[in-house]
Design an enzyme around this catalytic site. Structure first.
Site, PDB file in Angstrom:
ATOM      1  N   ARG A   1       0.711  -0.896  -0.095  1.00  0.00           N
ATOM      2  CA  ARG A   1       0.459   0.090   0.042  1.00  0.00           C
ATOM      3  C   ARG A   1       0.729   1.286  -0.135  1.00  0.00           C
ATOM      4  NH1 ARG A   1      -2.397  -3.595   3.094  1.00  0.00           N
ATOM      5  NH2 ARG A   1      -4.184  -4.317   2.454  1.00  0.00           N
TER       6      ARG A   1
ATOM      7  N   LYS B   1       1.794  11.305 -11.463  1.00  0.00           N
ATOM      8  CA  LYS B   1       0.708  10.256 -12.350  1.00  0.00           C
ATOM      9  C   LYS B   1       1.380   9.394 -12.553  1.00  0.00           C
ATOM     10  CE  LYS B   1      -2.944  12.641 -14.445  1.00  0.00           C
ATOM     11  NZ  LYS B   1      -3.014  13.387 -15.759  1.00  0.00           N
TER      12      LYS B   1
ATOM     13  N   GLU C   1       6.953  19.087 -25.721  1.00  0.00           N
ATOM     14  CA  GLU C   1       6.757  19.210 -24.430  1.00  0.00           C
ATOM     15  C   GLU C   1       6.589  20.145 -23.895  1.00  0.00           C
ATOM     16  OE1 GLU C   1       4.130  17.920 -23.096  1.00  0.00           O
ATOM     17  OE2 GLU C   1       3.881  15.606 -23.889  1.00  0.00           O
TER      18      GLU C   1
ATOM     19  N   LYS D   1       5.044  23.461 -14.467  1.00  0.00           N
ATOM     20  CA  LYS D   1       4.032  21.856 -14.178  1.00  0.00           C
ATOM     21  C   LYS D   1       3.681  21.885 -12.629  1.00  0.00           C
ATOM     22  CE  LYS D   1       2.532  17.438 -14.949  1.00  0.00           C
ATOM     23  NZ  LYS D   1       3.427  16.183 -15.622  1.00  0.00           N
TER      24      LYS D   1
ATOM     25  N   GLU E   1      -6.393  16.225 -10.393  1.00  0.00           N
ATOM     26  CA  GLU E   1      -7.290  17.072 -12.029  1.00  0.00           C
ATOM     27  C   GLU E   1      -8.831  16.816 -11.587  1.00  0.00           C
ATOM     28  OE1 GLU E   1      -5.820  13.691 -14.534  1.00  0.00           O
ATOM     29  OE2 GLU E   1      -5.553  15.555 -16.105  1.00  0.00           O
TER      30      GLU E   1
ATOM     31  N   ARG F   1      -5.789  21.007 -14.712  1.00  0.00           N
ATOM     32  CA  ARG F   1      -4.680  20.695 -14.740  1.00  0.00           C
ATOM     33  C   ARG F   1      -4.457  20.039 -16.305  1.00  0.00           C
ATOM     34  NH1 ARG F   1      -1.813  15.956 -11.200  1.00  0.00           N
ATOM     35  NH2 ARG F   1      -0.641  15.326 -13.222  1.00  0.00           N
TER      36      ARG F   1
ATOM     37  N   ASN G   1      -2.994  19.378 -21.336  1.00  0.00           N
ATOM     38  CA  ASN G   1      -3.634  17.563 -22.550  1.00  0.00           C
ATOM     39  C   ASN G   1      -3.610  19.360 -23.889  1.00  0.00           C
ATOM     40  OD1 ASN G   1      -3.016  16.191 -21.217  1.00  0.00           O
ATOM     41  ND2 ASN G   1      -5.661  16.773 -20.297  1.00  0.00           N
TER      42      ASN G   1
ATOM     43  N   HIS H   1      -2.671  17.453 -27.325  1.00  0.00           N
ATOM     44  CA  HIS H   1      -2.665  16.248 -26.822  1.00  0.00           C
ATOM     45  C   HIS H   1      -4.481  15.374 -27.632  1.00  0.00           C
ATOM     46  CE1 HIS H   1       0.154  17.093 -24.899  1.00  0.00           C
ATOM     47  NE2 HIS H   1       0.600  15.557 -24.045  1.00  0.00           N
TER      48      HIS H   1
ATOM     49  N   HIS I   1      -3.817  12.025 -29.309  1.00  0.00           N
ATOM     50  CA  HIS I   1      -3.848  10.719 -28.819  1.00  0.00           C
ATOM     51  C   HIS I   1      -5.008   9.521 -29.591  1.00  0.00           C
ATOM     52  CE1 HIS I   1      -3.466  12.265 -24.403  1.00  0.00           C
ATOM     53  NE2 HIS I   1      -2.205  11.246 -24.593  1.00  0.00           N
TER      54      HIS I   1
ATOM     55  N   HIS J   1       5.353   9.751 -28.808  1.00  0.00           N
ATOM     56  CA  HIS J   1       4.390  11.069 -28.333  1.00  0.00           C
ATOM     57  C   HIS J   1       4.467  12.547 -28.517  1.00  0.00           C
ATOM     58  CE1 HIS J   1       1.432  12.142 -26.010  1.00  0.00           C
ATOM     59  NE2 HIS J   1       2.758  13.189 -24.815  1.00  0.00           N
TER      60      HIS J   1
HETATM   61  N1  NAD Z   1       3.694  10.578 -14.999  1.00  0.00           N
HETATM   62  C1  NAD Z   1       3.047  11.420 -16.200  1.00  0.00           C
HETATM   63  O1  NAD Z   1       2.859  12.382 -15.635  1.00  0.00           O
HETATM   64  C2  NAD Z   1       3.183  11.071 -17.965  1.00  0.00           C
HETATM   65  C3  NAD Z   1       3.816  12.733 -18.457  1.00  0.00           C
HETATM   66  C4  NAD Z   1       4.185  12.088 -19.706  1.00  0.00           C
HETATM   67  C5  NAD Z   1       4.412  11.189 -19.970  1.00  0.00           C
HETATM   68  N2  NAD Z   1       4.524   9.776 -19.211  1.00  0.00           N
HETATM   69  C6  NAD Z   1       4.938   8.945 -19.901  1.00  0.00           C
HETATM   70  O2  NAD Z   1       5.896   8.537 -20.237  1.00  0.00           O
HETATM   71  C7  NAD Z   1       5.885   7.456 -21.195  1.00  0.00           C
HETATM   72  C8  NAD Z   1       6.724   8.507 -22.330  1.00  0.00           C
HETATM   73  O3  NAD Z   1       8.147   8.999 -21.286  1.00  0.00           O
HETATM   74  P1  NAD Z   1       9.293   8.851 -22.609  1.00  0.00           P
HETATM   75  O4  NAD Z   1       9.209   9.391 -23.345  1.00  0.00           O
HETATM   76  O5  NAD Z   1      10.759   9.613 -21.774  1.00  0.00           O
HETATM   77  O6  NAD Z   1       9.614   7.104 -22.940  1.00  0.00           O
HETATM   78  P2  NAD Z   1      10.537   5.911 -22.688  1.00  0.00           P
HETATM   79  O7  NAD Z   1      10.479   5.214 -21.454  1.00  0.00           O
HETATM   80  O8  NAD Z   1       9.854   4.907 -23.689  1.00  0.00           O
HETATM   81  O9  NAD Z   1      12.082   6.647 -23.726  1.00  0.00           O
HETATM   82  C9  NAD Z   1      12.469   6.176 -24.814  1.00  0.00           C
HETATM   83  C10 NAD Z   1      12.919   5.865 -24.872  1.00  0.00           C
HETATM   84  O10 NAD Z   1      14.532   6.562 -24.952  1.00  0.00           O
HETATM   85  C11 NAD Z   1      15.304   4.721 -24.311  1.00  0.00           C
HETATM   86  N3  NAD Z   1      15.962   5.836 -23.352  1.00  0.00           N
HETATM   87  C12 NAD Z   1      15.565   6.429 -22.313  1.00  0.00           C
HETATM   88  N4  NAD Z   1      16.925   7.657 -21.230  1.00  0.00           N
HETATM   89  C13 NAD Z   1      17.515   7.455 -22.555  1.00  0.00           C
HETATM   90  C14 NAD Z   1      18.929   8.064 -22.115  1.00  0.00           C
HETATM   91  N5  NAD Z   1      19.215   8.547 -20.888  1.00  0.00           N
HETATM   92  N6  NAD Z   1      19.871   7.185 -23.295  1.00  0.00           N
HETATM   93  C15 NAD Z   1      19.941   6.763 -24.163  1.00  0.00           C
HETATM   94  N7  NAD Z   1      18.210   6.411 -24.239  1.00  0.00           N
HETATM   95  C16 NAD Z   1      17.259   6.389 -23.520  1.00  0.00           C
HETATM   96  C17 NAD Z   1      13.983   4.340 -24.098  1.00  0.00           C
HETATM   97  O11 NAD Z   1      14.691   3.409 -23.156  1.00  0.00           O
HETATM   98  C18 NAD Z   1      12.763   4.385 -25.478  1.00  0.00           C
HETATM   99  O12 NAD Z   1      13.117   3.249 -25.968  1.00  0.00           O
HETATM  100  C19 NAD Z   1       5.223   7.095 -21.781  1.00  0.00           C
HETATM  101  O13 NAD Z   1       4.699   6.007 -21.509  1.00  0.00           O
HETATM  102  C20 NAD Z   1       3.144   8.360 -21.528  1.00  0.00           C
HETATM  103  O14 NAD Z   1       2.481   8.119 -20.849  1.00  0.00           O
HETATM  104  C21 NAD Z   1       3.737  10.560 -18.624  1.00  0.00           C
HETATM  105 ZN    ZN Z   2       2.132  15.129 -23.207  1.00  0.00          ZN
END
Ligand code: NAD
Ligand code: ZN
Length: 364
Positions: free
Chosen positions: A122, A144, A186, A228, A238, A243, A247, A250, A254, A267
């Site tokens: 938990r 999130k 972003e 942010k 939210e 918040r 988006n 977005h 999406h 993305h």
């Molecule tokens: N929690 C939140 O508020 C929030 C906000 C935005 C996005 N997200 C989520 O984040 C995800 C996308 O995140 P992302 O774009 O970081 O994608 P990701 O984590 O998939 O990373 C992108 C790619 O880069 C590689 N990578 C990461 N760091 C690296 C580094 N320093 N050097 C070399 N390679 C590296 C990873 O292996 C992957 O292939 C989605 O699932 C999305 O839903 C969450």
């Molecule tokens: Zn986004």
């Protein structure tokens, strides 16, 4: 002197500090030691082994029990199966509420490890070391966490604020250019939704942004985290609608991601075109002028983001937008600009032909 700054996210007892610097991974021991965990569980992306090793070595010097688990790169890892492996990993080594989960990787590992930390026993404290530009400016703030269902992204999750975040811009040195540029979408979004002077700063520093100028990046990332955090502090869960401005772009993005296939567009690439679509829709509704659209498109184009997507059938795109979990009573919710630095939530019915004409404008 090494450039370093921090952003404090004020959320009552869940408040935490984001440390941002150049080469500050070397000082990871300091925030972890302050939090005083009994055991550490490092969860890292297979593509960041180099950064993980630095962290592991430093933390082994100060914490007697450190366990590590590698996660395969890519969105597919953000699923209940991998979460299950991680719960098992924690359980095998008797993790408890005095332990701490540390995520090293992009948004995928951050969301996944955060979700595992939120749910195991938990709730186990969680620390984030984000390593992509997107995770620096977006997922490191807001708490999130979650995993995807086969039918719906981010559908299972929890709000779980990290105990701390450390951002080292040097981790970006290993990130592929396309991933880096995708994160810039972003960054641009923050300027468009809430900060015109910041948008101007981005316009004036396109070359520095493209070349990953280290000093500039620390300022830009810290500023995005602050912006942010301002939104999240007002509307943590939210519930107030505030918040929703995050988006911007977005709703369209999406739809592109889901219809054209996740992976076809990153993305941020989908968000880039999504913001242009939102701008065009706003223009057709008389909310902004052509100059706004031109300025937005110019910055998106200059940093190397796409300004169009592949042509596809429009109806499936609209269907996805209608299913968005943020919609209320079957209307598509749009975040539309009123100018650089300001947006509004628009819930009013919008003619389908108008949305179709927007899509037609942004197909290759
Ligand atoms: N929690 C939140 O508020 C929030 C906000 C935005 C996005 N997200 C989520 O984040 C995800 C996308 O995140 P992302 O774009 O970081 O994608 P990701 O984590 O998939 O990373 C992108 C790619 O880069 C590689 N990578 C990461 N760091 C690296 C580094 N320093 N050097 C070399 N390679 C590296 C990873 O292996 C992957 O292939 C989605 O699932 C999305 O839903 C969450
Ligand atoms: Zn986004």
């Amino acid at each position: 002197m090494i450039k370093q700054t921090s952003v404090f996210v004020r959320l009552g007892e869940q408040s935490y500090e984001i440390e941002i610097g150049i080469g500050n991974l070397a000082s990871i021991g300091s925030p972890i030691q302050k939090l005083n965990p009994s055991k550490l569980f490092l969860i890292y992306d297979e593509n960041v082994v180099m950064h993980f090793q630095v962290v592991q070595e430093l933390l082994c010097e100060i914490i007697s029990e450190v366990h590590s688990h590698k996660v395969a790169s890519g969105e597919a890892s953000k699923c209940i199966g991998v979460a299950n492996e991680l719960w098992d990993f924690l359980s095998r080594h008797q993790a408890d509420r005095n332990s701490m989960v540390v995520a090293i990787g992009g948004g995928v590992v951050g969301d996944l490890a955060g979700f595992v930390a939120a749910t195991y026993a938990r709730g186990v404290p969680f620390f984030q070391i984000p390593t992509t530009l997107l995770s620096h400016v977006d997922s490191s703030v807001g708490g999130k966490t979650g995993v995807n269902l086969p039918s719906a992204k981010n559908m299972v999750g929890a709000f779980w604020q990290p105990a701390g975040v450390l951002i080292d811009t040097q981790t970006l040195s290993t990130l592929e250019d396309r991933e880096y540029v995708s994160g810039l979408a972003e960054v641009i979004k923050y300027g468009l939704i809430m900060d015109e002077p910041f948008f101007e700063k981005l316009e004036a520093n396109v070359a520095g942004l493209k070349h990953r100028d280290a000093d500039l990046l620390v300022d830009v990332i810290a500023h995005c985290c602050r912006l942010k955090a301002n939104v999240v502090e007002e509307d943590e869960k939210e519930t107030l609608g505030r918040r929703a401005i995050l988006n911007y772009g977005h709703t369209f993005a999406h739809a592109f991601e889901s219809v054209l296939g996740y992976g076809t567009y990153l993305h941020g690439e989908a968000v880039a075109v999504g913001m242009l679509c939102a701008g065009s829709l706003a223009k057709k509704m008389g909310r902004v002028n052509q100059a706004f659209c031109d300025r937005q498109e110019e910055l998106v184009r200059k940093v190397g983001l796409p300004v169009k997507v592949d042509r596809t059938d429009i109806q499936p795109l609209i269907d996805v937008m209608k299913r968005d979990k943020k919609n209320v009573s079957n209307r598509i919710r749009f975040i539309l600009p009123t100018g650089i630095g300001s947006v509004e939530l628009v819930d009013a019915p919008i003619k389908k032909e108008l949305i179709e004409s927007v899509f037609n404008e942004f197909f290759e």
